[in-house]
Design a protein around this motif. Structure first.
Motif, PDB file in Angstrom:
ATOM      1  N   GLY A 165       0.803  -1.213   0.000  1.00  0.00           N
ATOM      2  CA  GLY A 165       0.000   0.000   0.000  1.00  0.00           C
ATOM      3  C   GLY A 165       0.839   1.268   0.000  1.00  0.00           C
ATOM      4  N   ALA A 166       2.114   1.147  -0.279  1.00  0.00           N
ATOM      5  CA  ALA A 166       3.001   2.315  -0.310  1.00  0.00           C
ATOM      6  C   ALA A 166       2.817   3.081  -1.612  1.00  0.00           C
ATOM      7  N   ARG A 167       3.247   4.325  -1.627  1.00  0.00           N
ATOM      8  CA  ARG A 167       3.148   5.171  -2.816  1.00  0.00           C
ATOM      9  C   ARG A 167       4.372   4.914  -3.688  1.00  0.00           C
ATOM     10  N   PHE A 168       4.229   3.960  -4.578  1.00  0.00           N
ATOM     11  CA  PHE A 168       5.347   3.503  -5.399  1.00  0.00           C
ATOM     12  C   PHE A 168       6.017   4.644  -6.161  1.00  0.00           C
ATOM     13  N   GLN A 169       5.233   5.415  -6.882  1.00  0.00           N
ATOM     14  CA  GLN A 169       5.800   6.430  -7.766  1.00  0.00           C
ATOM     15  C   GLN A 169       6.637   7.436  -6.987  1.00  0.00           C
ATOM     16  N   ARG A 170       6.168   7.867  -5.846  1.00  0.00           N
ATOM     17  CA  ARG A 170       6.900   8.842  -5.023  1.00  0.00           C
ATOM     18  C   ARG A 170       8.239   8.261  -4.543  1.00  0.00           C
ATOM     19  N   ILE A 171       8.202   7.046  -4.034  1.00  0.00           N
ATOM     20  CA  ILE A 171       9.418   6.391  -3.530  1.00  0.00           C
ATOM     21  C   ILE A 171      10.383   6.141  -4.683  1.00  0.00           C
TER      22      ILE A 171
END
Length: 181
Positions: A98-104
């Protein structure tokens, strides 16, 4: 790994793909061998005429053939493939948490790119980290494309990436840095 934990962090040993790590090690070994040969080879430290007069010239030709056959281009290709595979693994794992892939991912790519450009400009003109940074952006941009579109993007990059990058280097003034050094 806790599925509700969306914080980025190092991958636990149990969650690593050992085969990817081993292949990455072989790819880096191949890159190292090719670079060691290239940095100490003909036209770097010695001329072709000088090399042909050495008592080991026959061995040098066989070593060069073996390196070319076994490592040259294969090591870089394997490393690039593993880069793309690593992108997919990151995508799958971060989205599953559920992490924000694009930001990371963009933060990691920015750090990679900054290190690559600094290294390219100030330390080593053959550095490739900046290329991986650019490839990572293209990879992210292509993430949701259909197969036929990906085929066209790949074909266009194959045909035009090198001249476009050369033009961008000229246009931005980066090429002048290398001409004067």
């Amino acid at each position: 790994m806790n599925p509700v934990d969306s914080r980025p962090g190092a991958t636990a040993s149990a969650d690593r793909y050992l085969v990817m790590d081993v292949l990455r090690g072989f790819a880096l070994l191949g890159v190292l061998l090719i670079n060691l040969y290239g940095f100490g080879g003909v036209d770097m430290l010695i001329t072709a005429k000088q090399a042909s007069t050495l008592s080991t010239a026959w061995l040098d030709r066989h070593v060069e053939f073996a390196l070319d056959l076994l490592f040259y281009s294969k090591a870089n290709t394997l490393f690039a493939f593993l880069f793309g595979l690593g992108f997919w693994v990151q995508l799958e794992r971060l989205e599953a948490r559920g992490a924000r892939f694009q930001r990371i991912y963009l933060r990691r790519v920015l750090i990679l790119s900054v290190i690559g450009w600094l290294h390219l400009i100030y330390l080593f003109t053959w550095d490739i980290l900046h290329i991986y940074g650019l490839a990572a952006i293209i990879l992210l941009a292509c993430r949701g494309l259909k197969d036929r579109t990906l085929l066209w993007v790949g074909l266009l990059l194959t045909l035009f990436a090198d001249p476009v990058i050369d033009w961008l280097f000229e246009f931005s003034g980066v090429a002048e840095i290398f001409e004067t050094s």
